[in-house]
Design a protein around this motif. Structure first.
Motif, PDB file in Angstrom:
ATOM      1  N   ARG A 358       0.820  -1.241   0.008  1.00  8.32           N
ATOM      2  CA  ARG A 358       0.002   0.045  -0.046  1.00  8.32           C
ATOM      3  C   ARG A 358       0.778   1.268  -0.054  1.00  8.32           C
ATOM      4  NH1 ARG A 358      -0.261  -2.573   4.690  1.00  8.32           N
ATOM      5  NH2 ARG A 358       0.636  -1.357   6.545  1.00  8.32           N
ATOM      6  N   GLU A 359       2.171   1.264   0.336  1.00 11.60           N
ATOM      7  CA  GLU A 359       3.053   2.045   0.397  1.00 11.60           C
ATOM      8  C   GLU A 359       3.861   2.426  -0.776  1.00 11.60           C
ATOM      9  OE1 GLU A 359       5.112   2.395   4.007  1.00 11.60           O
ATOM     10  OE2 GLU A 359       3.286   2.316   5.475  1.00 11.60           O
ATOM     11  N   ARG A 360       3.776   1.536  -1.759  1.00 10.43           N
ATOM     12  CA  ARG A 360       4.549   1.375  -3.158  1.00 10.43           C
ATOM     13  C   ARG A 360       3.900   1.796  -4.237  1.00 10.43           C
ATOM     14  NH1 ARG A 360       6.761  -4.849  -3.620  1.00 10.43           N
ATOM     15  NH2 ARG A 360       7.139  -3.840  -5.593  1.00 10.43           N
ATOM     16  N   SER A 361       3.785   3.408  -4.243  1.00  9.88           N
ATOM     17  CA  SER A 361       2.919   4.175  -5.053  1.00  9.88           C
ATOM     18  C   SER A 361       3.344   3.782  -6.476  1.00  9.88           C
ATOM     19  CB  SER A 361       2.984   5.595  -4.873  1.00  9.88           C
ATOM     20  OG  SER A 361       2.394   6.256  -5.599  1.00  9.88           O
ATOM     21  N   SER A 400      -7.970  -0.512  -6.125  1.00 10.68           N
ATOM     22  CA  SER A 400      -8.794   0.135  -5.047  1.00 10.68           C
ATOM     23  C   SER A 400      -8.583  -0.432  -3.561  1.00 10.68           C
ATOM     24  CB  SER A 400     -10.241   0.622  -5.290  1.00 10.68           C
ATOM     25  OG  SER A 400     -10.803  -0.727  -5.308  1.00 10.68           O
ATOM     26  N   HIS A 401      -8.019  -1.605  -3.759  1.00 12.82           N
ATOM     27  CA  HIS A 401      -8.007  -2.487  -2.251  1.00 12.82           C
ATOM     28  C   HIS A 401      -6.573  -2.123  -1.956  1.00 12.82           C
ATOM     29  CE1 HIS A 401      -8.981  -5.694   0.239  1.00 12.82           C
ATOM     30  NE2 HIS A 401      -7.842  -6.476  -0.031  1.00 12.82           N
ATOM     31  N   THR A 402      -6.370  -2.003  -0.408  1.00 15.89           N
ATOM     32  CA  THR A 402      -5.151  -1.852   0.355  1.00 15.89           C
ATOM     33  C   THR A 402      -4.364  -3.154   0.311  1.00 15.89           C
ATOM     34  OG1 THR A 402      -6.356  -2.189   2.455  1.00 15.89           O
ATOM     35  CG2 THR A 402      -6.443   0.030   1.421  1.00 15.89           C
ATOM     36  N   TRP A 403      -4.508  -4.264   0.116  1.00 14.84           N
ATOM     37  CA  TRP A 403      -3.788  -5.511   0.135  1.00 14.84           C
ATOM     38  C   TRP A 403      -3.090  -5.716   1.482  1.00 14.84           C
ATOM     39  CZ3 TRP A 403      -5.754  -8.992  -3.120  1.00 14.84           C
ATOM     40  CH2 TRP A 403      -6.144  -8.386  -4.222  1.00 14.84           C
ATOM     41  N   ILE A 431     -13.028 -11.553  -9.146  1.00 14.26           N
ATOM     42  CA  ILE A 431     -12.293 -10.868  -8.080  1.00 14.26           C
ATOM     43  C   ILE A 431     -12.770 -10.775  -6.905  1.00 14.26           C
ATOM     44  CG2 ILE A 431     -10.994  -8.590  -7.680  1.00 14.26           C
ATOM     45  CD1 ILE A 431      -9.376 -10.392  -9.531  1.00 14.26           C
ATOM     46  N   LYS A 432     -13.875 -10.471  -6.599  1.00 14.53           N
ATOM     47  CA  LYS A 432     -14.792 -10.090  -5.448  1.00 14.53           C
ATOM     48  C   LYS A 432     -14.608 -11.432  -4.773  1.00 14.53           C
ATOM     49  CE  LYS A 432     -17.456  -6.258  -6.432  1.00 14.53           C
ATOM     50  NZ  LYS A 432     -18.835  -5.504  -6.684  1.00 14.53           N
ATOM     51  N   GLU A 433     -15.264 -12.598  -5.280  1.00 11.71           N
ATOM     52  CA  GLU A 433     -15.347 -14.073  -4.885  1.00 11.71           C
ATOM     53  C   GLU A 433     -13.878 -14.538  -4.544  1.00 11.71           C
ATOM     54  OE1 GLU A 433     -17.352 -16.465  -7.449  1.00 11.71           O
ATOM     55  OE2 GLU A 433     -19.112 -15.348  -7.540  1.00 11.71           O
ATOM     56  N   ALA A 434     -12.836 -13.956  -5.287  1.00 14.19           N
ATOM     57  CA  ALA A 434     -11.457 -14.588  -4.898  1.00 14.19           C
ATOM     58  C   ALA A 434     -10.778 -14.014  -3.801  1.00 14.19           C
ATOM     59  CB  ALA A 434     -10.597 -14.466  -6.147  1.00 14.19           C
ATOM     60  N   MET A 435     -11.328 -12.826  -3.333  1.00 15.26           N
ATOM     61  CA  MET A 435     -10.717 -12.086  -2.217  1.00 15.26           C
ATOM     62  C   MET A 435     -11.150 -12.396  -1.064  1.00 15.26           C
ATOM     63  SD  MET A 435     -11.296  -7.856  -3.333  1.00 15.26           S
ATOM     64  CE  MET A 435      -9.898  -7.249  -4.306  1.00 15.26           C
ATOM     65  N   ILE A 436     -10.237 -12.494   0.035  1.00 19.68           N
ATOM     66  CA  ILE A 436     -10.636 -13.193   1.375  1.00 19.68           C
ATOM     67  C   ILE A 436     -10.912 -12.038   2.126  1.00 19.68           C
ATOM     68  CG2 ILE A 436      -9.757 -14.335   3.296  1.00 19.68           C
ATOM     69  CD1 ILE A 436      -7.977 -16.141   1.381  1.00 19.68           C
ATOM     70  N   SER A 437     -12.019 -11.990   2.822  1.00 18.52           N
ATOM     71  CA  SER A 437     -12.527 -10.987   3.718  1.00 18.52           C
ATOM     72  C   SER A 437     -11.789 -11.175   4.963  1.00 18.52           C
ATOM     73  CB  SER A 437     -14.064 -10.947   3.993  1.00 18.52           C
ATOM     74  OG  SER A 437     -14.555 -12.140   4.415  1.00 18.52           O
ATOM     75  N   ARG A 438     -11.546  -9.899   5.639  1.00 20.67           N
ATOM     76  CA  ARG A 438     -10.645 -10.042   6.936  1.00 20.67           C
ATOM     77  C   ARG A 438     -11.617  -9.234   7.920  1.00 20.67           C
ATOM     78  NH1 ARG A 438      -4.741  -9.743   6.987  1.00 20.67           N
ATOM     79  NH2 ARG A 438      -3.972 -10.688   5.128  1.00 20.67           N
ATOM     80  N   PRO A 439     -11.873  -9.910   9.274  1.00 18.53           N
ATOM     81  CA  PRO A 439     -12.500  -9.153  10.411  1.00 18.53           C
ATOM     82  C   PRO A 439     -11.651  -7.635  10.521  1.00 18.53           C
ATOM     83  CG  PRO A 439     -11.116 -11.007  11.435  1.00 18.53           C
ATOM     84  CD  PRO A 439     -11.204 -11.092   9.761  1.00 18.53           C
ATOM     85  N   VAL A 440     -12.314  -6.797  11.054  1.00 15.53           N
ATOM     86  CA  VAL A 440     -12.034  -5.584  11.425  1.00 15.53           C
ATOM     87  C   VAL A 440     -11.995  -5.297  12.609  1.00 15.53           C
ATOM     88  CG1 VAL A 440     -12.508  -2.974  11.106  1.00 15.53           C
ATOM     89  CG2 VAL A 440     -13.316  -4.300   9.295  1.00 15.53           C
TER      90      VAL A 440
END
Length: 505
Positions: A358-361, A400-403, A431-440
């Motif tokens: 996220r910091e590697r612009s 748009s994702h922070t990874w 892509i949405k299905e392939a992303m793993i959601s994380r608890p906040v």
């Protein structure tokens, strides 16, 4: 009644049999493979694939029909070479597709004798897998006869091909750095990350310990292998140890080895990781997970260069360069008394801090293209696999994702999406299905600490990227409406931001 067809290439021996080519062998050719088959076997039609001069082909057909009376359909093919597998496959597969689509009930046999070995190989592969044909073979002594190919490619070999391809994909999913890793393998256009690479290149030339710090998935193992491969030790072993995976009571045995009888279960002498890495590099991954008593013994080895195997009173010298890696905040662990300060400074001679993705612009789009190329290449042996491409909307979601899992998470997501996508285009849904959601975690800020390599411009770019993508999705891609939603002064400002951030329109 089904039409009985013989599909065959027109070979050199057939042309010589018809006296259409000079024969210098002085050995009688006889009827040639095609006529030999037609004299023994009954077919309604001969479909003749060829890459010869049309006049020569028609002369052969005239000669053949004098002896067989069969109806012949000449099929001209354009081959760069009679042994070009790609062109041969395209010719045979294309014609069989057309033939079976127009007349699905045909009884097709393929003649294996005429033509080159490449033509025979392609005919067997297509006939055994895709078209389920019979096969004919000719000899001068017996003429033509039906032959059985004594194996089933689909049943016996395709599973093995799939298994090997899946093993490659599984290795890819582990995201292991290649043994031949080099600094040129590190994909970036970010100036700050390029400075980290230059530091690593300097560390590689010096025979000193190194400590690589960074979040999980930032590429610490890739840097460690690149340092080793650029060092004077590159011809010697590179041994990787996951310190967090070693049971506490086996750490000494794993690192330093043991002699037979040293403890229950020690039935043979065993060399440890330090001895295995003698002359080369020992990569201590998850270095911060070592328990304190193991830290003391490791410090002693780093200071003296001597190891003692468990159960052995004698010490021996080893020459292993240590590169350690951790995703922990060792400064905080030292302050909390969890990690020895003297060991930290013993290893932290060449220190590298790898920034999170996220910091590697500017790097995310580059990495997506690189990883998709790698995934497609490794999956290319999968039967029926086609190259997968990201749709514009899918790519915008990625950008748009922070990874939080960094390159490892990005890699895994792209790999899953490429497997699940049902067409050659990876969609927004894939892509949405392939992303793993994380608890906040509501008690923890998503913002990095000031002083930990903060890249405020990169953070701002990520925020802009997320809001632009959401605004465009909300107004179905209408940039004028998105400009108003975002409170920007004009349409041109939005266009300029999108160009700078690598967002596609």
């Amino acid at each position: 009644m089904n039409t009985n067809i013989l599909l065959s290439w027109l070979g050199i021996t057939d042309l010589k049999a018809a006296s259409l080519l000079p024969d210098s062998s002085q050995i009688p050719i006889g009827d040639g493979p095609i006529l030999g088959a037609l004299k023994n076997l009954s077919f309604d039609e001969l479909h003749l694939l060829h890459d010869q001069d049309p006049q020569q082909v028609h002369a052969y057909i005239d000669w053949l029909t004098q002896y067989s009376g069969i109806k012949v359909f000449p099929i001209p093919c354009s081959l760069r070479s009679p042994i070009d597998f790609g062109d041969i496959h395209q010719a045979v597969d294309g014609y069989l597709q057309k033939l079976t689509r127009e007349q699905p009930d045909l009884d097709i046999s393929i003649h294996l004798s005429p033509g080159t070995p490449s033509m025979t190989a392609v005919s067997i592969l297509l006939g055994k897998t895709k078209y389920n044909t019979r096969f004919v073979q000719s000899t001068k002594e017996k003429g033509g006869e039906f032959v059985a190919i004594p194996f089933d490619i689909s049943a016996e070999f395709v599973p093995q091909i799939v298994k090997r391809a899946d093993q490659k994909l599984s290795a890819l999913a582990l995201d292991q750095a290649p043994t031949s890793a080099a600094f040129s393998d590190i994909i970036t256009q970010n100036p700050d990350f390029q400075r980290v690479i230059r530091k690593a290149e300097k560390i590689a030339l010096r025979d000193v310990p190194a400590l690589i710090m960074g979040e999980s998935g930032t590429g610490k193992e890739l840097f460690a292998k690149a340092i080793h491969n650029a060092s004077q030790r590159k011809e010697k072993p590179f041994i990787t140890v996951n310190c967090g995976a070693i049971p506490k009571d086996l750490i000494d045995s794993e690192l330093f080895g043991h002699i037979k009888g040293a403890f229950t279960g020690a039935v043979i002498n065993k060399i440890g990781y330090f001895e295995a890495a003698d002359g080369g590099t020992l990569f201590l991954d998850e270095f911060g997970e070592l328990p304190e008593d193991a830290q003391v013994r490791l410090l002693r080895v780093l200071q003296s260069g001597e190891i003692s195997k468990v159960g052995d009173s004698k010490a021996q010298i080893v020459d292993a360069r240590v590169i350690a890696a951790t995703n922990r905040n060792l400064a905080k662990d030292i302050a909390d008394g969890r990690f020895r300060e003297d060991l930290f400074y013993r290893v932290a001679i060449g220190v590298l801090t790898l920034p999170p993705l996220r910091e590697r612009s500017g790097d995310l789009a580059l990495l997506v293209d690189h990883l998709m190329t790698s995934i497609n290449r490794e999956a290319s042996n999968q039967p029926g696999y086609v190259d997968k491409k990201l749709s514009v909307k899918a790519k915008n979601i990625i950008l748009s994702h922070t990874w939080p899992g960094n390159i490892r998470e990005l890699h895994g997501t792209l790999l899953r999406a490429s497997i699940w996508a049902e067409s050659d285009t990876i969609t927004e849904s894939d892509i949405k299905e392939a992303m793993i959601s994380r608890p906040v975690n509501g008690n923890k800020s998503d913002l990095p600490e000031i002083g930990s390599g903060l890249d405020i411009q990169g953070l701002l770019d990520n925020i802009k990227r997320q809001y632009i993508t959401k605004a465009l999705a909300q107004v179905a891609g209408n940039k004028k409406k998105a400009t108003a939603l975002l409170g920007l002064p004009n349409y041109q400002t939005l266009s300029n931001w999108m160009d700078k951030l690598g967002l596609e329109e």
